[in-house]
Design an enzyme around this catalytic site. Structure first.
Site, PDB file in Angstrom:
ATOM      1  N   LYS A  78       0.794  -1.221   0.013  1.00 18.33           N
ATOM      2  CA  LYS A  78      -0.023  -0.034   0.037  1.00 18.33           C
ATOM      3  C   LYS A  78       1.037   1.341   0.116  1.00 18.33           C
ATOM      4  O   LYS A  78       2.090   1.283   0.671  1.00 18.33           O
ATOM      5  CB  LYS A  78      -0.932  -0.015   1.144  1.00 18.33           C
ATOM      6  N   SER A 154      -9.360   2.007   2.741  1.00 20.49           N
ATOM      7  CA  SER A 154      -8.994   2.740   1.871  1.00 20.49           C
ATOM      8  C   SER A 154      -7.868   1.847   1.113  1.00 20.49           C
ATOM      9  O   SER A 154      -7.162   2.219   0.353  1.00 20.49           O
ATOM     10  CB  SER A 154      -8.285   3.829   2.642  1.00 20.49           C
ATOM     11  N   SER A 178     -10.033  -0.574   7.229  1.00 19.26           N
ATOM     12  CA  SER A 178      -9.509  -0.252   5.734  1.00 19.26           C
ATOM     13  C   SER A 178      -8.653  -1.483   5.251  1.00 19.26           C
ATOM     14  O   SER A 178      -8.186  -1.384   4.035  1.00 19.26           O
ATOM     15  CB  SER A 178      -8.366   0.930   5.851  1.00 19.26           C
TER      16      SER A 178
END
Length: 491
Positions: A78, A154, A178
């Site tokens: 990420k 996210s 997330s």
């Protein structure tokens, strides 16, 4: 069968038997990305040259799977996790020129020491603020099951990349769900460890008392393997816990007879889609068939979780993002006449709407005259939410329920309605407020849109082993994790 259909254990067996090379596996990931990422939009930056060079070196050294749990395994990261010399943007215009970070996050160092291979950086909601990955400044990631739908957020890029078979596993971060919510939306396995289990050093901070790095994988066993590697105390992170890291794979026995499972009545009430609730109840029946003892319980303060979370998370974000001022690094406005104008213009141009919204909310909550009424009160409610969990865990081993009240929604459907968007995290947020571990695993598909549904399993502090035990036992009794999405054909 594609290499990218295989588990980490199966891939390492092929490497050990010299049926494949690390270079071939790494190249297979880049080939799959080239084939599918035009539709999925999961990656922001690829690390192709360095990854293939590392793969070549590992082939020359030979595999030692006993020593390195992730030897030669490709991974996606990420884009809010620092990677030395590899662009790290947090999917924000503010960091569009942050080309060469000077250090690795601790989790990256641990992966490098385990000889895992970083394939590249994955899309996300800007600074991890969002539930759909639509808040990225660069692209909108789509759900591999149906590209008209969001992948969640996210960590949407991480979940979508794993679901589409672009990488065997990925790292995400979980501040209010997330990792787990996109895992649910994309039909993969996502773990949010206990706060303090994994170092946060090098994770670009959103809300420091809530953030936690976690793995996304296709199977529970793969997930346990990765958490073993990235866990542990870190002198660079004073909030990391000095607690031994167990062999999580030893818990994957398939035996949950006598385990006590709690089902909060609040997690299956109004607001949870009827078919989602039905699939969760079917999963609970499976746990009963495996010998678990199941009872209904109450987490009465969970109804205040969203308000509490957005007050606390936004307050911490307003402090953490104050470092982005256009002076030291990141975007810098060109036509400012003075220092104050430089701050204003740089932040106005660099931050997206959702980030600005949360900074303003947090600054308001921390301001003189409002601190006691909002921030302090939210901290008091957080204590009550934590006490609810502690009371249940006095009598039960795990808590189960839906990961999200609905399946994935269509792209553009909620982006202009922030309150509805925030409500998607109603079942994951309490876990972060309490700091306990939780996992999302696939438990079926919705008949209306054939989108995945996630089962959430919550454990006691630092008891990821029991969470994995229940998740693995359920996974072995079902075929949901073997289903393949429309894009990529791997799950």
């Amino acid at each position: 069968m594609s290499l990218l259909d295989l588990t980490i254990k199966e891939l390492q067996e092929k490497l050990s038997n010299k049926e494949i090379t690390v270079t071939e596996l790494t190249q297979a990931c880049f080939d799959r990305i080239e084939e599918t990422d035009g539709q999925v939009n999961a990656f922001l930056t690829l690390n192709k040259e360095a990854a293939l060079e590392q793969a070549k070196q590992l082939d020359e050294e030979g595999i030692d799977a006993d020593q390195f749990l992730l030897f030669g395994m490709p991974i996606g990261i990420k884009d809010n996790i620092m990677t030395k010399d590899l662009k790290t943007t947090c999917a924000s215009e503010f960091l569009s020129n942050f080309e060469d970070p000077l250090y690795d996050a601790t989790v990256i160092t641990k992966l490098k020491n385990a000889n895992a291979i970083n394939i590249g950086k994955l899309n996300m909601d800007e600074f991890a603020m969002g539930s759909s990955t639509e808040n990225s400044a660069y692209k909108k990631t789509t759900n591999p099951w149906n590209k008209d739908y969001v992948p969640g957020g996210s960590s949407g890029g991480s979940a979508a990349a794993v679901a589409a078979g672009q990488v065997p596993f990925a790292l995400g971060s979980d501040t209010g769900g997330s990792v787990r919510q996109p895992a649910s939306y994309c039909g993969v396995v996502g773990m949010k460890p206990t706060y303090g289990r994994v170092s946060r050093f090098g994770l670009v901070a959103f809300a420091s008392s809530l953030d936690q790095v976690g793995p996304l994988t296709r199977t529970v066993e793969d997930n346990a393997r990765i958490l073993e590697v990235i866990s542990g105390v870190d002198e660079m992170d004073p909030t990391s816990a000095n607690i031994d890291v167990p062999n999580f794979r030893e818990a994957l026995t398939g035996d949950i007879k006598g385990l006590k499972v709690a089902v909060p009545k609040e997690y299956l009430q109004e607001g949870v889609d009827e078919e989602v609730a039905n699939k969760i109840n079917q999963a609970i029946d499976t746990l009963k068939e495996l010998g678990a003892e199941v009872d209904e319980v109450s987490l009465p303060h969970s109804k205040y979780a969203i308000a509490t979370y957005y007050m606390l998370a936004s307050s911490e974000a307003s402090a953490n993002l104050a470092r982005f001022d256009g002076i030291r690094y990141g975007k810098r406005a060109e036509n400012a006449d003075n220092l104050i104008e430089l701050y204003k213009q740089s932040r106005s141009e660099g931050f997206g709407d959702e980030v600005k919204r949360r900074i303003m909310l947090g600054t308001f909550a921390l301001s003189s005259g409002y601190y006691d009424a909002y921030y302090k009160k939210a901290q008091q409610v957080r204590c009550l939410i934590t006490e609810d969990f502690e009371k249940v865990f006095e009598s039960y081993d795990v808590i189960v329920g839906p990961t999200s009240p609905t399946t994935a929604f269509k792209i553009g459907e909620q982006i202009d309605d922030p309150l509805t968007m925030y409500a998607n995290d109603i079942l994951t947020i309490p876990v972060n407020l309490a700091g306990v571990p939780a996992i999302s695993i696939p438990c079926g598909f919705h008949s209306d849109n054939n989108m995945p549904i996630g089962l959430q399993i919550i454990g006691k502090h630092f008891d990821e082993s029991n969470v994995y035990r229940v998740a693995h036992a359920y996974e072995q009794q079902t075929e949901h994790h073997k289903q393949k999405p429309a894009i990529g054909g791997v799950n």
